[in-house]
Design a protein around this motif. Sequence first.
Motif, PDB file in Angstrom:
ATOM      1  N   PRO A 196      11.089  50.761 -10.243  1.00 18.91           N
ATOM      2  CA  PRO A 196       9.914  50.004 -10.688  1.00 18.91           C
ATOM      3  C   PRO A 196       9.850  48.659  -9.974  1.00 18.91           C
ATOM      4  N   GLY A 197       8.665  48.260  -9.555  1.00 20.34           N
ATOM      5  CA  GLY A 197       8.509  47.003  -8.826  1.00 20.34           C
ATOM      6  C   GLY A 197       8.449  47.187  -7.326  1.00 20.34           C
ATOM      7  N   ASP A 198       8.864  48.359  -6.844  1.00 20.91           N
ATOM      8  CA  ASP A 198       8.734  48.632  -5.404  1.00 20.91           C
ATOM      9  C   ASP A 198       7.256  48.632  -5.017  1.00 20.91           C
ATOM     10  N   ILE A 199       7.002  48.324  -3.758  1.00 14.65           N
ATOM     11  CA  ILE A 199       5.633  48.151  -3.275  1.00 14.65           C
ATOM     12  C   ILE A 199       5.206  49.328  -2.408  1.00 14.65           C
ATOM     13  N   ILE A 200       3.967  49.755  -2.626  1.00 13.29           N
ATOM     14  CA  ILE A 200       3.384  50.830  -1.816  1.00 13.29           C
ATOM     15  C   ILE A 200       2.469  50.210  -0.769  1.00 13.29           C
TER      16      ILE A 200
ATOM     17  N   SER B 158      14.325  49.219  11.163  1.00 12.65           N
ATOM     18  CA  SER B 158      14.596  47.885  10.613  1.00 12.65           C
ATOM     19  C   SER B 158      14.444  47.768   9.107  1.00 12.65           C
ATOM     20  N   VAL B 159      13.833  48.760   8.473  1.00 10.39           N
ATOM     21  CA  VAL B 159      13.558  48.666   7.040  1.00 10.39           C
ATOM     22  C   VAL B 159      14.044  49.935   6.338  1.00 10.39           C
ATOM     23  N   LYS B 160      14.630  49.746   5.160  1.00 16.88           N
ATOM     24  CA  LYS B 160      15.030  50.884   4.342  1.00 16.88           C
ATOM     25  C   LYS B 160      13.806  51.391   3.595  1.00 16.88           C
ATOM     26  N   VAL B 161      13.170  52.389   4.156  1.00 14.35           N
ATOM     27  CA  VAL B 161      11.974  52.973   3.557  1.00 14.35           C
ATOM     28  C   VAL B 161      12.394  53.934   2.444  1.00 14.35           C
ATOM     29  N   LYS B 162      11.762  53.794   1.282  1.00 12.16           N
ATOM     30  CA  LYS B 162      12.172  54.584   0.123  1.00 12.16           C
ATOM     31  C   LYS B 162      11.369  55.863  -0.066  1.00 12.16           C
ATOM     32  N   GLY B 163      10.154  55.875   0.451  1.00 15.22           N
ATOM     33  CA  GLY B 163       9.321  57.059   0.315  1.00 15.22           C
ATOM     34  C   GLY B 163       8.141  57.003   1.257  1.00 15.22           C
TER      35      GLY B 163
ATOM     36  N   ALA C 195      11.064  48.120  -0.826  1.00 18.12           N
ATOM     37  CA  ALA C 195      11.436  47.085  -1.796  1.00 18.12           C
ATOM     38  C   ALA C 195      10.545  45.863  -1.578  1.00 18.12           C
ATOM     39  N   PRO C 196      10.317  45.064  -2.641  1.00 18.57           N
ATOM     40  CA  PRO C 196       9.443  43.886  -2.510  1.00 18.57           C
ATOM     41  C   PRO C 196       9.858  42.946  -1.391  1.00 18.57           C
TER      42      PRO C 196
ATOM     43  N   ALA D  41      -1.646  47.646   8.442  1.00 18.04           N
ATOM     44  CA  ALA D  41      -1.296  48.114   7.099  1.00 18.04           C
ATOM     45  C   ALA D  41      -1.486  47.000   6.074  1.00 18.04           C
ATOM     46  N   TYR D  42      -1.516  47.383   4.810  1.00 20.00           N
ATOM     47  CA  TYR D  42      -1.716  46.401   3.742  1.00 20.00           C
ATOM     48  C   TYR D  42      -1.109  46.919   2.439  1.00 20.00           C
ATOM     49  N   VAL D  43      -0.894  46.015   1.485  1.00 13.82           N
ATOM     50  CA  VAL D  43      -0.334  46.401   0.194  1.00 13.82           C
ATOM     51  C   VAL D  43      -1.367  47.218  -0.579  1.00 13.82           C
ATOM     52  N   LEU D  44      -0.961  48.396  -0.995  1.00 11.32           N
ATOM     53  CA  LEU D  44      -1.870  49.327  -1.656  1.00 11.32           C
ATOM     54  C   LEU D  44      -1.639  49.370  -3.169  1.00 11.32           C
ATOM     55  N   GLY D  45      -0.390  49.211  -3.587  1.00 11.94           N
ATOM     56  CA  GLY D  45      -0.078  49.306  -5.009  1.00 11.94           C
ATOM     57  C   GLY D  45       1.390  49.059  -5.261  1.00 11.94           C
ATOM     58  N   HIS D  46       1.848  49.440  -6.456  1.00 14.63           N
ATOM     59  CA  HIS D  46       3.253  49.235  -6.789  1.00 14.63           C
ATOM     60  C   HIS D  46       3.745  50.349  -7.709  1.00 14.63           C
ATOM     61  N   ILE D  47       5.056  50.428  -7.862  1.00 10.18           N
ATOM     62  CA  ILE D  47       5.701  51.457  -8.670  1.00 10.18           C
ATOM     63  C   ILE D  47       5.991  50.918 -10.066  1.00 10.18           C
ATOM     64  N   VAL D  48       5.704  51.738 -11.078  1.00  9.27           N
ATOM     65  CA  VAL D  48       5.986  51.375 -12.473  1.00  9.27           C
ATOM     66  C   VAL D  48       6.666  52.549 -13.174  1.00  9.27           C
TER      67      VAL D  48
END
Length: 347
Positions: A178-182, A243-248, A313-314, A331-338
């Motif tokens: 929760p709190g991760d960014i899409i 360079s980034v740990k992509v989660k999904g 991650a944020p 790209a741009y921030v689309l949403g977040h995980i809850v």
Amino acid sequence: MNSSHSDSYAAAGVDITAGYKAVELMKSHIARTMTSGVCSDVGGFGGLFLPDLSGMECPVLVSGTDGVGTKLKMAFLMDKHDSVGIDCVAMCVNDVICCGAKPLFFLDYIACGKNVPERIEQIVSGVAEGCVQSGSALIGGETAEMPGFYPVDEYDLAGFSVGIVDKKDIIDNKTTRPGDIIIGLPSTGVHSNGFSLVRKVFDVENNPELKTPREELGGKSIGETLLTPTKIYVKPMLELFKSVKVKGVSHITGGGFYENIPRCIPDGLGAVIKKDDVRVLPIFKLLAEVGNIPERDMFNTFNMGVGMSVTVAPEDVDKSLEILKANGIDAYVLGHIVESDEKVQIC
């Protein structure tokens, strides 16, 4: 010179000499895709590829297959055949990259009512361009002339991709919290999904304005806009993985947001997306208006301007956006995980 010829087969509607000519015409396009792992030439019974496994602890092969679907009807109507091959490659390699894999090679399959070598060359030129964009080698394929099965002016196009990833680097969504960014990666248009509905809405077979430029589409016609090739995200995503740990990662294809975004979210979590933050492309607004399509159906059928989503991650958001922008993706921030049992909330 190939001396193979059959008058009897030709009388049945299959011209094998046209197949030989098509192969000769497509060779220059195939040559553009060659990479260091290719071990075979055009014309063999199988495509050979020697992967570079250096630095990998446990190599895993990842495969994906798809076609272009009824978007091909647009190619027939517009008599434009040099871009649908990009769609074919994109639909496969964009799936493979969701696992974190680098596409290695691609094979295509073209089935047609009549083998017109020049048209086959145009199709393969698009396939080759898609392979170049994704760093894949086009190591084989098949053209099947099937009179009586397909109309003489129509064809189908499909293919598959094979990629590779180290097992420890597979993206499996297990670290999503929760709190991760899409993050949303913009699409180039409808891509290659939902065209049965698109064709119905615009009545493309009977639409006299199909090729008429429209102001709301930036001066392009409906036909031109719909034929815009699917964006291939492979190279920018590979740079991001470094360079980034992509989660999904989700490839937004048929089923839109509601079917595809959940595929990279574990049970017990969901995505919250503000619809006002989605950069909806004009073609989707026109589709909704002309077809009187409810908003829920639009987001459950089309990509709506977002071809791929990435969860990070944020603290990795700014870096991710910077890397993607440096590689041509705004790209741009689309949403977040809850925490939620509802997989996608668009509000």
